[in-house]
Design a protein around this motif. Structure first.
Motif, PDB file in Angstrom:
ATOM      1  N   GLU A   1      56.304  17.347   1.090  1.00 52.26           N
ATOM      2  CA  GLU A   1      57.183  16.273   0.632  1.00 52.26           C
ATOM      3  C   GLU A   1      57.407  15.207   1.698  1.00 52.26           C
ATOM      4  N   SER A   2      57.606  15.615   2.916  1.00 50.69           N
ATOM      5  CA  SER A   2      57.867  14.646   3.980  1.00 50.69           C
ATOM      6  C   SER A   2      56.717  13.655   4.102  1.00 50.69           C
ATOM      7  N   ASP A   3      55.488  14.174   4.136  1.00 53.47           N
ATOM      8  CA  ASP A   3      54.326  13.288   4.237  1.00 53.47           C
ATOM      9  C   ASP A   3      54.183  12.421   2.996  1.00 53.47           C
ATOM     10  N   LEU A   4      54.458  13.014   1.827  1.00 56.93           N
ATOM     11  CA  LEU A   4      54.321  12.261   0.578  1.00 56.93           C
ATOM     12  C   LEU A   4      55.245  11.057   0.568  1.00 56.93           C
ATOM     13  N   TYR A   5      56.533  11.278   0.795  1.00 57.14           N
ATOM     14  CA  TYR A   5      57.489  10.186   0.632  1.00 57.14           C
ATOM     15  C   TYR A   5      57.429   9.196   1.786  1.00 57.14           C
ATOM     16  N   ARG A   6      56.994   9.632   2.955  1.00 54.71           N
ATOM     17  CA  ARG A   6      56.784   8.683   4.053  1.00 54.71           C
ATOM     18  C   ARG A   6      55.653   7.713   3.683  1.00 54.71           C
ATOM     19  N   THR A   7      54.616   8.248   3.081  1.00 51.79           N
ATOM     20  CA  THR A   7      53.503   7.398   2.661  1.00 51.79           C
ATOM     21  C   THR A   7      53.888   6.524   1.474  1.00 51.79           C
ATOM     22  N   VAL A   8      54.671   7.080   0.541  1.00 46.61           N
ATOM     23  CA  VAL A   8      55.160   6.287  -0.590  1.00 46.61           C
ATOM     24  C   VAL A   8      55.927   5.067  -0.075  1.00 46.61           C
ATOM     25  N   GLY A   9      56.778   5.265   0.936  1.00 44.68           N
ATOM     26  CA  GLY A   9      57.538   4.154   1.489  1.00 44.68           C
ATOM     27  C   GLY A   9      56.647   3.071   2.037  1.00 44.68           C
ATOM     28  N   PHE A  10      55.613   3.464   2.790  1.00 45.55           N
ATOM     29  CA  PHE A  10      54.695   2.487   3.384  1.00 45.55           C
ATOM     30  C   PHE A  10      53.922   1.764   2.294  1.00 45.55           C
ATOM     31  N   VAL A  11      53.384   2.510   1.349  1.00 42.83           N
ATOM     32  CA  VAL A  11      52.541   1.928   0.303  1.00 42.83           C
ATOM     33  C   VAL A  11      53.340   0.983  -0.591  1.00 42.83           C
ATOM     34  N   MET A  12      54.544   1.391  -0.980  1.00 43.13           N
ATOM     35  CA  MET A  12      55.366   0.530  -1.829  1.00 43.13           C
ATOM     36  C   MET A  12      55.742  -0.754  -1.102  1.00 43.13           C
ATOM     37  N   ALA A  13      56.046  -0.639   0.180  1.00 44.24           N
ATOM     38  CA  ALA A  13      56.377  -1.823   0.964  1.00 44.24           C
ATOM     39  C   ALA A  13      55.184  -2.762   1.074  1.00 44.24           C
ATOM     40  N   GLN A  14      53.981  -2.213   1.172  1.00 42.24           N
ATOM     41  CA  GLN A  14      52.784  -3.054   1.184  1.00 42.24           C
ATOM     42  C   GLN A  14      52.743  -3.990  -0.013  1.00 42.24           C
ATOM     43  N   ASP A  15      53.160  -3.490  -1.155  1.00 44.63           N
ATOM     44  CA  ASP A  15      53.018  -4.242  -2.405  1.00 44.63           C
ATOM     45  C   ASP A  15      54.283  -4.991  -2.818  1.00 44.63           C
ATOM     46  N   ARG A  16      55.470  -4.509  -2.446  1.00 49.80           N
ATOM     47  CA  ARG A  16      56.696  -5.076  -3.032  1.00 49.80           C
ATOM     48  C   ARG A  16      57.825  -5.313  -2.019  1.00 49.80           C
ATOM     49  N   MET A  17      57.509  -5.581  -0.764  1.00 49.85           N
ATOM     50  CA  MET A  17      58.548  -5.604   0.253  1.00 49.85           C
ATOM     51  C   MET A  17      59.607  -6.668  -0.010  1.00 49.85           C
ATOM     52  N   TRP A  18      59.216  -7.865  -0.410  1.00 49.91           N
ATOM     53  CA  TRP A  18      60.249  -8.889  -0.608  1.00 49.91           C
ATOM     54  C   TRP A  18      61.124  -8.553  -1.813  1.00 49.91           C
ATOM     55  N   GLN A  19      60.527  -8.035  -2.862  1.00 47.26           N
ATOM     56  CA  GLN A  19      61.315  -7.623  -4.024  1.00 47.26           C
ATOM     57  C   GLN A  19      62.298  -6.521  -3.637  1.00 47.26           C
ATOM     58  N   MET A  20      61.843  -5.580  -2.820  1.00 49.94           N
ATOM     59  CA  MET A  20      62.733  -4.515  -2.335  1.00 49.94           C
ATOM     60  C   MET A  20      63.903  -5.108  -1.566  1.00 49.94           C
ATOM     61  N   ASP A  21      63.630  -6.075  -0.699  1.00 46.52           N
ATOM     62  CA  ASP A  21      64.689  -6.667   0.096  1.00 46.52           C
ATOM     63  C   ASP A  21      65.646  -7.464  -0.784  1.00 46.52           C
ATOM     64  N   LEU A  22      65.124  -8.151  -1.799  1.00 47.58           N
ATOM     65  CA  LEU A  22      65.985  -8.901  -2.713  1.00 47.58           C
ATOM     66  C   LEU A  22      66.923  -7.965  -3.459  1.00 47.58           C
ATOM     67  N   LEU A  23      66.388  -6.857  -3.983  1.00 46.00           N
ATOM     68  CA  LEU A  23      67.239  -5.875  -4.653  1.00 46.00           C
ATOM     69  C   LEU A  23      68.307  -5.334  -3.707  1.00 46.00           C
ATOM     70  N   ARG A  24      67.907  -5.064  -2.472  1.00 46.98           N
ATOM     71  CA  ARG A  24      68.867  -4.575  -1.481  1.00 46.98           C
ATOM     72  C   ARG A  24      69.982  -5.597  -1.275  1.00 46.98           C
ATOM     73  N   ARG A  25      69.622  -6.866  -1.157  1.00 52.12           N
ATOM     74  CA  ARG A  25      70.621  -7.906  -0.928  1.00 52.12           C
ATOM     75  C   ARG A  25      71.557  -8.072  -2.126  1.00 52.12           C
ATOM     76  N   VAL A  26      71.021  -7.913  -3.320  1.00 57.72           N
ATOM     77  CA  VAL A  26      71.864  -7.960  -4.513  1.00 57.72           C
ATOM     78  C   VAL A  26      72.914  -6.855  -4.456  1.00 57.72           C
ATOM     79  N   THR A  27      72.487  -5.661  -4.136  1.00 60.70           N
ATOM     80  CA  THR A  27      73.424  -4.528  -4.132  1.00 60.70           C
ATOM     81  C   THR A  27      74.436  -4.619  -2.996  1.00 60.70           C
TER      82      THR A  27
END
Length: 801
Positions: A67-93
């Protein structure tokens, strides 16, 4: 002359150099964040190799050993594709939009902070198991290692806005849940204020006819289950800022359809399940498609929210699940009495109580900052704005109560059967959903998972705040929530309609969707003894309107009573020969939809006046339900125009007036040739980026896509909905379409409206749009063999030495 020519030549060369430099700069800014999907990536904290296989649509299939390796990689991969959207959602919340967009968002930030989302996240984090917490920490670490490695190659939005993202924290992932809870409040909060104002203006007896008559709704999700005026000005209140948030395109849940049939009703001999959640249609879309595998232990695929590591809706090896909004009324407003001699106190249970006052430092783009205040009663924030008056409106909502949606989704990803599925959704208390279920053992089910408050009082207007009589006392026990498991008729379905019959002992909500979508779904489910995947495809694209079937025959009777001009007769013929399907290339749908809107105005405008009518009309939870209820008995009170006291208008008079207005309006808007008045000529969808409203940015970076002509409407199973405030631009629709086959998961099908990447210059930014608009699907490979067959890119993630 030679000197002049040299100057001109030098100037031309200079301009060419500047143009080339500008092109190079824009191209670099646009494309620098596009990742290499075949690269080898070193990550700290990995204990073994992780393989990421992407198909032709760049959807990642991530294979790890733990699990540790899986979700660490999920974080990197998702950020590759959607980092600004992630940051926008974070700022909204967090209520931190003014920092990047400027001073216009100060009040929006103040409103978002009044929701106290980060506090809820801390509550959830404290309740997670060590394994769940470790997964969030690994995910956050993966995101942060992306930010380190791509510090000079971030998505273009960061460069355009001139800032860099902060490190990701586990609570940032949890914050999205709190925002989802607010997002689900829907129109209820503004509807209560609108109704209160209308009652003051026209009286309770008459206003009662403007409240959705839920008791008369016959089609329910679980049919067999038994058990001071200025304060009301939304434009000046904190709650008005909710509209600003919606315009940012970060809506998470709204309407939806889902259904499943058992093996007895399936041509496969096993269940088939469908789900399409209806959200704002923006670019990038809200969903991130992902497949997560721990070899031999864990295998789940589906949709994730950018910023969260787990699959929200999808399937694992044993079960599949999807969601529709339950439309719980989980927000109440209270009229509070403020101490005229001490504005820091409110009156409750015979004594003055102190308001909690929070000073909020709001930073503004450019370096300035301001202080603002939020004030709270024991129920929640003062949302009317804090004016020098002895009254204020406070808000109680479910988002501040205990829930743990992150725990629920984590367990859903691992659930193996109906009992484990139920145990997972038990803590889905703030984001209330109808969960559809199908499993590889042949079972189907539907469960109303959510936190539904129990309270006294009128559920749709503002309650007195000086007593605890109307405070929430508890919630409906999970076991008593409506549900269905393997029903005798072999099918379950929901479409945001009324949840359960009138004999159910608890109140759930008032502002459900009308019965049109669910009635059409069940009509199609019952049309055949057994249904196939092709039947499910046909259902998901169906645009036949049960609302038109109900309204048009009555309209035609009244229109036939008048011998109108040539255009009137031609329009009548279009409606007479129409099969009630909202096709983009037909004229009748536009004539119907326009007449429908005109009729609502002609029935209500004289009674409500300009301001109240506009407010009521633009709230679809009210106006759509009003006309639906009105059609049952066509109450003469609403038909009569009180501005013409000498004339008693009838239903027929109002239908004919509305139709004539439609003909006149469309003639002025679209020209004299009625044959060109097609529904798709005005009913179009555009996929708007959050910064796409700035024309020069859209032109340079190609942020937006469209417009595209589309059929359907809010009352069809395949919905391209529009706001009554701005007809007929389609702004909501299916945020995905999924068909699940538990007997052979590899044969499941799916599609999203946009693409996997959030980077506008990427080939995968909008590469699913054409298929989506044409009601096509792509494969959803699940087994290792199927994934290998579809692999187009392969990346290796290895422990950093």
């Amino acid at each position: 002359m030679r000197l002049f020519k040299k100057i001109l030549l030098s100037l031309l060369i200079f301009l060419v150099v500047v143009a080339i430099a500008a092109y190079v700069f824009v191209h670099h800014l646009s494309t620098k964040a596009i990742p290499d999907y075949n690269q080898t990536v070193e990550l700290r904290g990995l204990t073994d190799e992780v393989h990421v296989y992407r198909d032709s649509l760049a959807i990642p299939h991530i294979y790890a050993k733990n699990e540790s390796d899986l979700y660490r990689t999920v974080g990197f991969v998702m950020a590759q594709d959607r980092m600004w959207q992630m940051d926008l959602l974070r700022r909204v919340t967090q209520g931190r939009l003014a920092e990047i967009f400027g001073a216009d968002l100060i009040n929006t930030d103040l409103f978002l902070r009044a929701l106290r989302v980060p506090e809820k996240s801390k509550m959830m984090l404290a309740d997670l198991t060590p394994e769940q917490t470790a997964s969030l920490e690994a995910y956050a670490d993966g995101v942060n290692q992306y930010l380190e490695q791509y510090a000079d190659k971030l998505p273009p939005e960061f460069g355009i806005l001139g800032y860099k993202p902060e490190p990701w924290e586990p609570t940032n992932s949890l914050n999205v849940t709190g925002y989802m809870a607010w997002d689900l409040a829907g129109s209820a909060y503004s509807a209560e204020i609108t109704l209160y104002k209308i009652i003051q203006a026209i009286g309770l007896d008459k206003a009662t006819g403007l409240v959705p008559n839920i008791a008369e709704r016959k089609v329910v999700v679980y049919p067999d289950f038994k058990i001071d005026p200025k304060l009301l000005e939304l434009k000046n209140s904190l709650m008005a800022e909710a509209e600003t948030v919606e315009k940012l395109g970060v809506q998470v849940f709204n309407g939806s359809n889902n259904w499943a049939v058992s093996g007895a009703k399936s041509t496969t001999g096993m269940p088939i399940m469908a789900n399409d959640m209806h959200l704002g249609l923006n670019a990038p879309g809200i969903w991130y498609q992902i497949h997560e595998v721990i070899e031999g232990k864990h295998n789940v695929t589906g949709l994730a929210v950018p910023g969260q590591p787990f699959v929200v809706a999808g399937h694992n090896a044993n079960i599949g699940w999807g969601m529709t909004n339950l439309y719980v009324d989980d927000i109440d407003l209270y009229l509070e009495t403020i101490n005229p001699s001490d504005s820091s106190q409110y009156f409750f249970m015979g004594e003055w109580k102190p308001l909690e006052v929070r000073k909020e430092l709001i930073r503004i783009k450019g370096g300035d900052s301001v202080y603002r205040e939020n004030r709270f009663t024991h129920r929640g924030p003062i949302v009317s704005g804090f004016k020098k008056t002895d009254q204020a409106i406070s808000m109680r909502w479910i988002g501040n109560d205990y829930s743990n949606e992150m725990r629920a989704v984590y367990l859903l990803n691992k659930a193996a059967n109906w009992d484990e599925f139920k145990e997972a959704i038990r803590t889905f208390n703030s984001v209330s959903q109808n969960f559809v279920y199908a499993d590889a053992a042949g079972n189907i089910g539907l469960y109303a998972g959510g936190g539904i408050p129990i309270r006294n009082g009128n559920k749709y207007i503002i309650n007195p705040g000086d007593t605890d009589e109307f405070d929430w006392t508890s919630r409906i026990p999970f076991e008593e929530l409506p549900h269905s498991f393997n029903p005798e008729n072999g099918m379950v379905s929901s479409a945001n309609n009324k949840t359960v019959g009138n004999d159910y002992p608890y109140y759930i909500g008032t502002y459900f969707s009308q019965d049109y979508r669910i009635s059409r779904i069940r009509e199609m489910l019952e049309a055949k003894e057994k249904l196939s995947v092709d039947d499910f495809k046909a259902m998901l694209k169906d645009q036949n309107s049960m609302m038109a079937r109900k309204f048009v025959p009555d309209m035609l009777v009244e229109l036939a009573a008048e011998d109108g001009d040539a255009n009137f007769k031609k329009g009548y013929d279009y409606l007479m020969n129409w099969d009630n399907t909202m096709r983009a290339d037909e004229v009748a749908p536009l004539l119907f939809e326009k007449t429908y809107l005109n009729l609502i105005k002609n029935l209500l405008y004289d009674d409500l006046g300009d301001v109240l009518f506009t407010e009521y009309f633009n709230n679809s939870a009210l106006s759509r339900n009003f006309i639906d209820d009105f059609w049952t008995n066509k109450d003469p009170m609403w038909c009569d125009d009180i501005s013409t006291p000498d004339i008693k208008e009838s239903f027929g008079d109002q239908v004919r007036k509305s139709f004539k207005e439609t003909i006149s309006q469309l003639n002025a808007e679209l020209g004299e040739n009625m044959d060109t008045w097609t529904w798709g000529s005005v009913h179009k969808v555009s996929f708007q980026h959050q910064m796409g409203g700035v024309a020069i940015l859209d032109k340079i970076f190609k942020l937006n896509r469209g417009p595209y002509p589309v059929g359907g409407s809010f009352h069809t199973v395949s919905p391209y909905s529009y706001s009554f405030e701005a007809p007929f631009t389609a702004n909501h629709g299916s945020s995905h379409r999924h068909i699940f086959l538990p007997n052979s998961w590899d044969k499941s099908l799916t599609i999203i409206p946009t693409g996997e990447s959030g980077i506008p210059a990427s080939d995968f930014y909008m590469d699913q749009t054409e298929m989506y608009l044409n009601n096509q699907y792509h494969a959803d490979p699940f087994s290792a063999a199927a994934v290998e067959k579809h692999t187009q890119f392969a990346a290796q993630f290895i422990p950093k030495k």
